[in-house]
Design an enzyme around this catalytic site. Structure first.
Site, PDB file in Angstrom:
ATOM      1  N   CYS A   1      24.796  -9.921  41.567  1.00 48.76           N
ATOM      2  CA  CYS A   1      24.349 -11.691  41.777  1.00 48.76           C
ATOM      3  C   CYS A   1      25.215 -12.580  42.909  1.00 48.76           C
ATOM      4  O   CYS A   1      24.639 -13.153  43.083  1.00 48.76           O
ATOM      5  CB  CYS A   1      24.342 -12.134  40.163  1.00 48.76           C
ATOM      6  SG  CYS A   1      23.853 -12.475  39.538  1.00 48.76           S
TER       7      CYS A   1
ATOM      8  N   GLU B   1      24.037 -17.566  33.696  1.00 53.09           N
ATOM      9  CA  GLU B   1      24.258 -17.488  35.110  1.00 53.09           C
ATOM     10  C   GLU B   1      23.166 -16.407  36.193  1.00 53.09           C
ATOM     11  O   GLU B   1      22.630 -15.923  35.060  1.00 53.09           O
ATOM     12  CB  GLU B   1      25.363 -16.579  35.161  1.00 53.09           C
ATOM     13  CG  GLU B   1      26.615 -15.927  36.009  1.00 53.09           C
ATOM     14  CD  GLU B   1      26.118 -15.399  37.269  1.00 53.09           C
ATOM     15  OE1 GLU B   1      25.165 -15.038  37.752  1.00 53.09           O
ATOM     16  OE2 GLU B   1      26.709 -14.009  36.745  1.00 53.09           O
TER      17      GLU B   1
HETATM   18  C1  SIN Z   1      27.265 -10.524  38.745  1.00 53.47           C
HETATM   19  O1  SIN Z   1      26.569 -10.144  39.257  1.00 53.47           O
HETATM   20  O2  SIN Z   1      26.587 -11.611  37.647  1.00 53.47           O
HETATM   21  C2  SIN Z   1      28.854 -11.207  38.437  1.00 53.47           C
HETATM   22  C3  SIN Z   1      29.445 -10.060  39.488  1.00 53.47           C
HETATM   23  C4  SIN Z   1      31.037 -10.890  39.255  1.00 53.47           C
HETATM   24  O3  SIN Z   1      31.003 -10.971  37.908  1.00 53.47           O
HETATM   25  O4  SIN Z   1      31.449 -10.458  39.990  1.00 53.47           O
END
Ligand code: SIN
Length: 496
Positions: free
Chosen positions: A302, A268
């Protein structure tokens, strides 16, 4: 009372947290005796010292995970489900404690930290429910000559490398499906925020121990030297799976390492989420969604909206609305009542945001609100003011790079095709957001967008029951939902 060795609290951390290395059910100091500091991003002060795991600790953790594998794989799915369900109940019951630790080491406001506890715990509950639904296949072969059976089983010991921005939710999103599938794990939490993950691992350890199950199912090795710890693990044939959340740059390095052992991988990685506002959008709703999509964890997610692509007919109204909404946000330490935007994680994150904003302004962007650090006497930590930039050149770093801070660059477009082309003009493809009232356009965007997730008229897509993940250079595989457990399962086809 737990029997955790090295449980510690400090003045600014009002909760006992394990600070050691967890191997085979025992917390201990790092094998080299070293420690590293964990800081409070709201002040820059040291919160506590944590065992600095060595490559030997990593290999010992993998050995423990490998030893525990046969018994955990053989544990009935119902029993695995009940372990996870009990862990869920205990984490929820300790929401305030978990939230306090998340805020102390990560900086997010307490209410957001409590929301992370609910979100993170939900992965544990979801996979407690999926553990008994793994299934398999038995059928007559098409030739009619024999039967085919497909068994599903956990792939084996998994290395889970988690990021600092959601120290509970990103750990549970990996640990829960792994355990549900029958895998054992070695967790390497982010060096900036190891405490929450260790506290969670202690809850799992407790529940396993109470049920007489192998406590080597979950092992945790915090470290200040990630690559030194990870490289020998990737080279070890006992490891069968790698799951990583973090930057695309680091993901590429890990993928190269994983190629040697032909590991199953879930990645991810980075994002550069476009937030499209079409000319038929409900602009007030788009502003509200934009605040949610941008400002969660001060923009350090992210899935944070990174580029606000707004039709020229509504750009002025949207930008003014967003600037007004950002002005109402309250920047401060996450533990202070009323704070809605906490600090960035570390000093260099603020430096980087400053550079990105300066480069956009040099290129002609206008600062509609924010555009700098708040008063440092009042807020000595790693703070940056919520910022809206208008008239941003699409070639600016603020548009091309993942900002990971509270800055919203607005770029205008003149047609649906142009908006979609701008949205897709990136190597990333994690999530996109689109505001429009036109159902036909929703379908055209859903079909044309190059991202793994799309929020339509909403600024938040994350849900434990949904497949989270990206396309292009945003990653491989999915976490959450029915898909998340598949990442930890392999098939054995039996012809009979
Ligand atoms: C992330 O920032 O990698 C995950 C954010 C989320 O699960 O909402």
């Amino acid at each position: 009372m737990t029997t955790v060795h090295l449980a510690a609290r400090s003045q600014t951390l009002p909760v006992d947290v394990p600070t050691g290395v967890l191997v085979g059910g025992d917390w201990s100091p790092a094998s080299g005796g070293g420690t590293f500091e964990v800081h409070d991003p709201a002040t820059g002060d040291v919160l506590i010292e944590v065992a600095d795991g060595t490559p030997d600790d990593g290999l010992a953790a993998l050995a423990a995970a490998d030893d525990a594998l046969p018994a955990w794989r053989a544990t009935a799915p119902r029993e695995r489900a009940e372990v996870l369900r009990t862990v869920f109940d205990r984490v929820i019951a300790r929401t305030d404690e978990f939230a306090a630790v998340i805020t102390a080491e990560g900086g997010k406001p307490l209410a957001e930290a409590a929301a992370e506890v609910a979100y993170g715990a939900e992965y544990v509950r979801w996979y407690s429910e999926q553990a008994v639904r793994v299934g398999g296949v038995v059928r007559t072969a098409p030739s009619g000559a024999n039967h085919q059976m497909v068994l599903r089983r956990g792939v084996g010991p998994a290395l889970l490398i988690t990021p600092w921005n959601f120290p509970l939710a990103m750990a549970t999103r990996k640990i829960a499906p792994a355990l549900a599938a029958g895998c054992t794990v070695v967790v390497k939490p982010a060096g900036l925020t190891p405490l929450t993950t260790s506290l969670f691992a202690e809850v799992v350890r407790e529940v396993l121990a109470e049920r007489g199950l192998p406590t080597g199912v979950v092992n945790v090795v915090p470290t200040s030297s990630s690559s030194a710890l990870v490289e020998p693990l990737l080279a070890d044939p006992r490891l069968r799976k790698l799951s990583f959340t973090g930057s695309t740059e680091v993901g590429r390095v890990l993928l190269r390492g994983a190629a040697e052992g032909v590991l199953r991988t879930s990645m991810e990685l980075g994002g550069n989420a476009p937030f499209l506002v079409f000319d038929d959008a409900d602009v007030a709703a788009a502003v509200e969604g934009a605040v949610a999509a941008k400002m969660r964890n001060a923009g350090q997610t992210c899935v944070a909206a990174n580029r606000f692509l707004v039709h020229e007919a509504v750009a002025e109204e949207f930008s003014a609305g967003l600037a007004a909404a950002f002005e109402k946000l309250v920047v401060g330490p996450g533990s202070r009542p009323g704070t809605t935007v906490g600090p960035l994680i570390e000093a260099r994150a603020v430096d980087r945001v400053e550079e990105v904003v300066a480069q956009a302004v040099d290129g002609g962007a206008r600062v509609a609100v924010g555009g700098g650090r708040p008063d440092r006497t009042a807020l000595p930590g790693h703070f940056y003011a919520p910022t809206v930039l208008t008239g941003v050149d699409p070639a600016a770093r603020a548009v091309r790079e993942e900002i990971f801070g509270p800055v919203a660059p607005v770029v205008t477009f003149a047609s649906e095709d142009e908006g979609l082309a701008l949205a897709n003009s990136t190597e990333f493809g994690l999530v996109a957001y689109a505001y429009t009232r036109d159902v036909g356009r929703v379908m055209r965007v859903a079909e044309g967008i190059e991202s793994g997730m799309l929020g339509v008229n909403r600024g938040m897509v994350s849900d434990a029951s949904a497949p989270f993940g990206g396309v292009k250079q945003s990653g491989l595989g999915r976490e959450g939902g029915e898909a998340g457990i598949e990442e930890y399962l392999e098939s054995v086809y039996v012809a009979l």
